[in-house]
Enzyme design. Structure first.
Site, PDB file in Angstrom:
ATOM      1  CB  SER A 134      -1.008   0.116   1.265  1.00  0.00           C
ATOM      2  OG  SER A 134      -0.160   0.107   2.451  1.00  0.00           O
ATOM      3  CD  GLU A 135       0.315   3.772   1.907  1.00  0.00           C
ATOM      4  OE1 GLU A 135      -0.699   4.254   1.276  1.00  0.00           O
ATOM      5  OE2 GLU A 135      -0.049   2.884   2.761  1.00  0.00           O
ATOM      6  CB  THR A 136       7.223   2.043  -1.291  1.00  0.00           C
ATOM      7  OG1 THR A 136       6.849   0.846  -1.433  1.00  0.00           O
ATOM      8  CG2 THR A 136       8.584   2.079  -1.143  1.00  0.00           C
TER       9      THR A 136
END
Length: 187
Positions: free
Chosen positions: A45-47
């Site tokens: 979902s996020e890096t």
């Protein structure tokens, strides 16, 4: 070029639980295109990408860092779980000596303090200010139709508009609201 990547499950102390984020501590900034490609490859979902603000600081002794969050398709303005995961990487894996880390982000400064085995993060307040409803009459008409409006607030930082309808407004009215896109696009 080698880029270190840590996968951290926020909100959990067990593997494969919580909310995962990929954390990339970097010695220098990369291009936006490369950030986006790495985030797409990580497919979480996020890096998040961490860089030092002061070139003389490192991940062990620095207390201020820059953070940028990317989904597989776009950069986002705020991501709480990836911020906490970033602090965990710096505190646990990079053995940062500071009790508090500050991250400069598109949403302002976010502070994370180490407290025992956990972390505490301060979110930005971004308080809205009261507005004259007449300044937003077209968009209000598109969003709530002819329902009586009690207050209108705008957050200049997030660009979000908060509309308070009359206290006599029934929940069923709220549930049945439909935005008139044609009306909202006229202006």
């Amino acid at each position: 070029m080698e880029i270190p990547v840590f996968t951290v499950d926020a909100f959990s102390n067990l593997p494969f639980r919580g909310n995962p984020a990929a954390i990339c501590p970097l010695m220098h900034e990369l291009t936006d295109d490369l950030y986006q490609k790495i985030a797409a490859e990580m497919n979480l979902s996020e890096t998040v990408f961490i860089t030092s603000i002061n070139p003389s600081d490192n991940f062990t002794t620095g207390s201020r860092f820059r953070l940028r969050w990317f989904t597989p398709t776009t950069e986002v303005n705020l991501c709480g779980h990836a911020t906490l995961a970033s602090a965990a990487v710096l505190f646990k894996h990079k053995e940062n000596v500071n009790p508090k880390l500050v991250f400069e982000t598109r949403s302002g400064d976010l502070a994370v303090t180490q407290r025992g085995e956990g972390y505490v993060m301060d979110f930005p307040l971004n308080p809205p200010t009261k507005q004259d409803a007449n300044e937003f009459k077209d968009i209000l008409k598109a969003a709530v139709g002819d329902h009586q409006i009690q207050d209108v607030y705008l957050c200049p930082i997030t660009k979000k508009l908060l509309v308070r309808l009359s206290d006599s407004c029934e929940r069923s009215v709220l549930a049945s609201l439909k935005v008139d896109a044609a009306c909202s696009s006229e202006k």
